[in-house]
Design an enzyme around this catalytic site. Structure first.
Site, PDB file in Angstrom:
ATOM      1  N   LYS A  94       0.848  -1.196   0.000  1.00 48.25           N
ATOM      2  CA  LYS A  94       0.000   0.000   0.000  1.00 48.25           C
ATOM      3  C   LYS A  94       0.882   1.244   0.000  1.00 48.25           C
ATOM      4  O   LYS A  94       1.553   1.542   0.980  1.00 48.25           O
ATOM      5  CB  LYS A  94      -0.927   0.058   1.214  1.00 48.25           C
ATOM      6  CG  LYS A  94      -1.983   1.185   1.061  1.00 48.25           C
ATOM      7  CD  LYS A  94      -2.643   1.580   2.358  1.00 48.25           C
ATOM      8  CE  LYS A  94      -1.883   2.653   3.071  1.00 48.25           C
ATOM      9  NZ  LYS A  94      -1.940   3.979   2.387  1.00 48.25           N
ATOM     10  N   GLU A 141      10.264   1.169  10.459  1.00 50.76           N
ATOM     11  CA  GLU A 141      11.236   2.237  10.219  1.00 50.76           C
ATOM     12  C   GLU A 141      10.473   3.535  10.413  1.00 50.76           C
ATOM     13  O   GLU A 141       9.641   3.909   9.582  1.00 50.76           O
ATOM     14  CB  GLU A 141      11.829   2.116   8.817  1.00 50.76           C
ATOM     15  CG  GLU A 141      13.113   2.904   8.638  1.00 50.76           C
ATOM     16  CD  GLU A 141      12.871   4.266   8.035  1.00 50.76           C
ATOM     17  OE1 GLU A 141      12.873   5.238   8.831  1.00 50.76           O
ATOM     18  OE2 GLU A 141      12.704   4.373   6.823  1.00 50.76           O
TER      19      GLU A 141
END
Length: 806
Positions: A201, A275
């Protein structure tokens, strides 16, 4: 009087150098500026949709399908169906697909670069010269990994680097809007190389280059269902995170959303890599080449309009040269050009969206209100579009909002320091730990500071350097896991044997109907009772609760009492572990090895007594095997202390990247019940071998064994506080450990309830979490219970980039 040539040269203004968007507009028009999802190799029709705009002009570029739970389910089913055939390919066959991806990226490089700049607002020079080459580089690099991994077998990959590992399975990937195309490559390339299938996505603000990459997947003939691209907003991402048939989530984005994902996946066995945000220090010492440092700052904070998670947004400059450096920075800022992203002569493009624009301006105003001095250059600005001048904030206090919060814009907050120690303290005065820069002409100073800064990446006399061979990722609230390199590949594989484990069951303490807690008059008929205490800071400590609980053997006989730990005991243990761990991590690996050998030596001296007491809980036969295996394991990790080392990467620059394996910090451990001695030591030993300190909760049913262990540790020269043992109810103590902000990692090897509990508790400071996912580990099998899998989780990799040569 005529001006000199030099004066004319200096007064010349840059004229526009626009990039032609014609080919991109043709591509958009060919699709009628409307895009569906790419699922199972086909494009879906557009029903519910949203618009993506050019932030420099507010022009609507295209209408994009808004994905819902049904679309996500369709994509996951396609990925699951495609998985067996994709894994049945040889490593060479997978490598050819990745190689073809790289070639097509190069073939379409100009169109992709222009599309990225139009959709994101970044300078075409950055898209063309930085992002696109790195995208191709990642696919080339991971084509190599696919080739080296080789064929899949029942036991895992044939490749030497990852022997015994297998792909995770179906991977859900969610990427941000600041580097849409590069993040796509960072995520997709290693996932496919390892034999996984993907549901991707992209960010709702910047979906177009991911759509273009889906087209490339079709062009290269990638098998249907191997790569699926779903567009949408946060609700679409949530549907991916929560889907029960996804095996791993890889997310890049804000720390706040990272917490939401950690919480949403807590009760599942999904592998997770995050992250997240950053507030990276840019440290300049008084001996630095200040002109070079200024150019580094241009790349460090004004690159991509400052919309970079590792942006050097906190300037820490040595006091003696601060004003001189500020003058140079202001002069350089006067030459920066802000304008159309498609103008090859501009430095700073447009902010991605109005929401982000408003947030940046609000935070700058907040910084001024808190005492910062704001300076912006007097440079021409576009009349329309989302543009912000490069901004310098001086007189910033370390606790100011602009020094602590991620602004994610072209804003530099400056502070001063006097000594290297103060520089390190300021650099680490943040909840983040993604990246840092150190500027000094003294390599000794630079590397000394680099070693102390808590960040996953440190650039020496350079900034914002990336390569597919070098891992990238953070410490602390900047997340965990790595992108790129060997360490990035490990994010997409798991040990093959973990697929076949049975569910772990907690072995409850023996229930004695007429027994009960201490204080009811029950005592062990073993002569004078030796009270077992907690082991905290290298000393025996009475439990804060003032209570103990009875320990019964397999036959229901009372064999002793164990201290009943509570929150205060855990807090005391963590306070002892922190400073002890800092010193222990700096202890030479050879010296740590010697101490672990001493532990084994002193265990052997107490064999008869420990086996006798362990036999009360597991029987004599298992007790003997368990004890001997524990000694063997101590030798194993003593041997690994000075052999599980870092490596040196050779990126395609005149740099070396030192991939240093560092201790994580304080590790909380919930030990298993089925092998109470061996399981406990199998977790403590790799952690301390790598330089961590430990707060461990032993098996509740035989907690009196800690009395034997702390005597072993006391006589083995183990510094006080490196190992702390707190007995009590594992679920209660584990909750406190997982929620404690000074615990850096939590390991749980009990049942699935304990695994879910520590994951939920970890969301506060996003500590690293490692669990058995409620599966039973065979602690007697060295292939399962010792070795690299444990050492990898006991370390985190810091990549230090150091220039060399010309």
């Amino acid at each position: 009087m005529a001006s000199s040539i030099v004066e004319k040269f200096q007064s010349m203004e840059y004229g526009p150098a626009p990039e032609d968007p014609g080919e991109v507009n043709k591509w958009l028009d060919a699709h009628k500026r409307s895009f569906g999802h790419f699922i199972n190799g086909e494009w879906t029709k557009v029903a519910a949709s949203f618009e993506t705009k050019n932030p420099a002009t507010s022009e609507v570029l295209a209408k994009i399908a808004q994905g819902d739970a049904a679309d996500v389910d369709h994509a996951v089913k396609a990925a699951r169906a495609a998985l067996p055939a994709w894994q049945a390919l040889t490593g060479h066959q997978r490598a050819r697909y990745l190689y073809a991806f790289a070639r097509q990226v190069q073939k379409h490089s100009r169109r992709l670069a222009v599309l990225e700049s139009m959709d994101n607002g970044k300078s075409i020079r950055e898209s063309r010269d930085i992002d696109i080459p790195l995208v191709a580089r990642h696919f080339y690099h991971h084509a190599g990994w696919a080739q080296l991994l080789g064929d899949l077998t029942e036991k895992g990959f044939a490749g030497e680097e990852f022997r015994g590992y297998t792909p995770v399975g179906v991977v859900g990937q969610i990427i941000p809007w600041n580097f849409p195309l590069l993040m796509f490559a960072w995520k997709v390339a290693p996932a496919l190389a390892a034999g996984n299938t993907v549901v991707m996505k992209p960010a709702e603000f910047t979906p177009l280059t991911a759509i273009a990459m889906a087209e490339i997947a079709d062009e290269v003939g990638l098998p249907k269902g191997v790569l699926n691209v779903i567009n949408g907003d946060g609700a679409t991402g949530a549907a991916i995170v929560e889907h029960p048939d996804i095996d791993k989530i890889a997310f890049t984005g804000s720390t706040d959303v990272g917490r939401i994902i950690r919480k949403a996946t807590a009760k599942t066995p999904k592998k997770l890599s995050l992250e997240l945000g950053g507030k990276s220090p840019f440290i300049v010492f008084d001996d630095a080449d200040l002109d070079s440092a200024v150019e580094g700052l241009v790349d460090g904070i004004w690159f991509n309009q400052g919309q970079v998670c590792c942006a050097g947004s906190r300037l820490l400059v040595q006091e003696r040269v601060a004003e001189k450096l500020y003058e140079k920075i202001r002069a350089r800022m006067e030459t920066l050009r802000v304008g159309s992203p498609l103008d090859k002569a501009i430095d700073i493009g447009a902010i991605v969206d109005q929401v982000q624009y408003d947030r940046i301006t609000k935070l700058v105003a907040m910084g001024i209100a808190e005492g910062a001095t704001c300076w912006q250059p007097d440079i021409p600005m576009p009349k329309n579009g989302l543009f912000i001048k490069p901004t310098l904030l001086t007189d910033v206090h370390p606790s100011s909002t602009v020094a602590q919060q991620e602004i994610f814009g072209p804003v530099l907050a400056a502070m001063t320091f006097r000594t290297p120690a103060e520089a390190v303290e300021l650099a680490n005065n943040t909840t983040y730990g993604l990246a840092a820069c150190v500027w000094s002409e003294s390599i000794n100073v630079a590397l000394d500071v680099a070693a102390q800064v808590k960040a996953g990446v440190v650039w020496v006399n350079s900034t914002n350097l990336f390569d597919a061979a070098c891992g990238f990722g953070g410490y602390r609230e900047s997340g965990y896991g790595r992108e790129g390199g060997k360490e990035g590949m490990f994010e997409y594989v798991v040990p093959a044997w973990t697929h076949h484990l049975q569910k772990a069951e907690v072995v409850a303490p023996v229930d004695v109907p007429h027994g009960g807690e201490a204080g009811n008059g029950a005592t062990a008929s073993v002569g004078i009772d030796r009270t077992v205490k907690q082991y905290i800071g290298g000393k025996q400590a009475r439990p804060d609760s003032g209570y103990s609980f009875p320990i019964y053997n397999r036959d229901g006989k009372l064999v002793g009492e164990a201290p009943l730990g509570n929150r205060k005991d855990i807090r005391n243990a963590v306070e002892a572990a922190g400073p002890a761990g800092t010193k222990w991590a700096k202890t030479a690996a050879h010296s740590r090895a010697q101490i672990l050998y001493y532990v084994a030596e002193n265990l052997i001296q107490r064999r008869a007594e420990i086996v006798r007491k362990l036999a009360d809980f597991v029987g004599e036969a298992q007790a003997e095997v368990e004890f001997d295996s524990s000694v063997d394991r101590a030798f194993t990790y003593a041997a690994w202390c000075d052999k599980f080392e870092g490596s040196v990467h050779n990126p395609p620059f005149r740099m070396v990247t030192l991939a240093m394996k560092e201790a994580i910090g304080t590790v909380g451990i919930l030990a298993p019940d089925d092998a109470p001695l061996l399981g406990l030591l199998s977790l403590i030993l790799p952690a301390i071998a790598m330089g961590n300190s430990v707060v461990a909760v032993p098996s509740e049913r035989c907690a009196t064994l800690i009395g034997e262990l702390y005597q072993v540790f006391d006589t083995s020269d183990l510094p006080g506080g490196v190992v702390n043992l707190v007995a009590g109810r594992p679920m209660e103590l584990g909750k406190t450990l997982s929620e404690h902000d000074d615990v850096d990692a939590i390991w749980s090897f009990r049942d699935d309830a304990a695994a879910a509990m520590v994951k939920l508790g970890s969301t506060g400071n996003l500590k690293q979490v490692w669990t058995n996912e409620g599966r039973a580990i065979d602690w007697f099998n060295p292939k399962h219970a010792e070795g690299l899998w444990y050492l990898q989780h006991a370390t985190q990799i810091k990549n230090i980039w150091v220039p060399y040569g010309e």
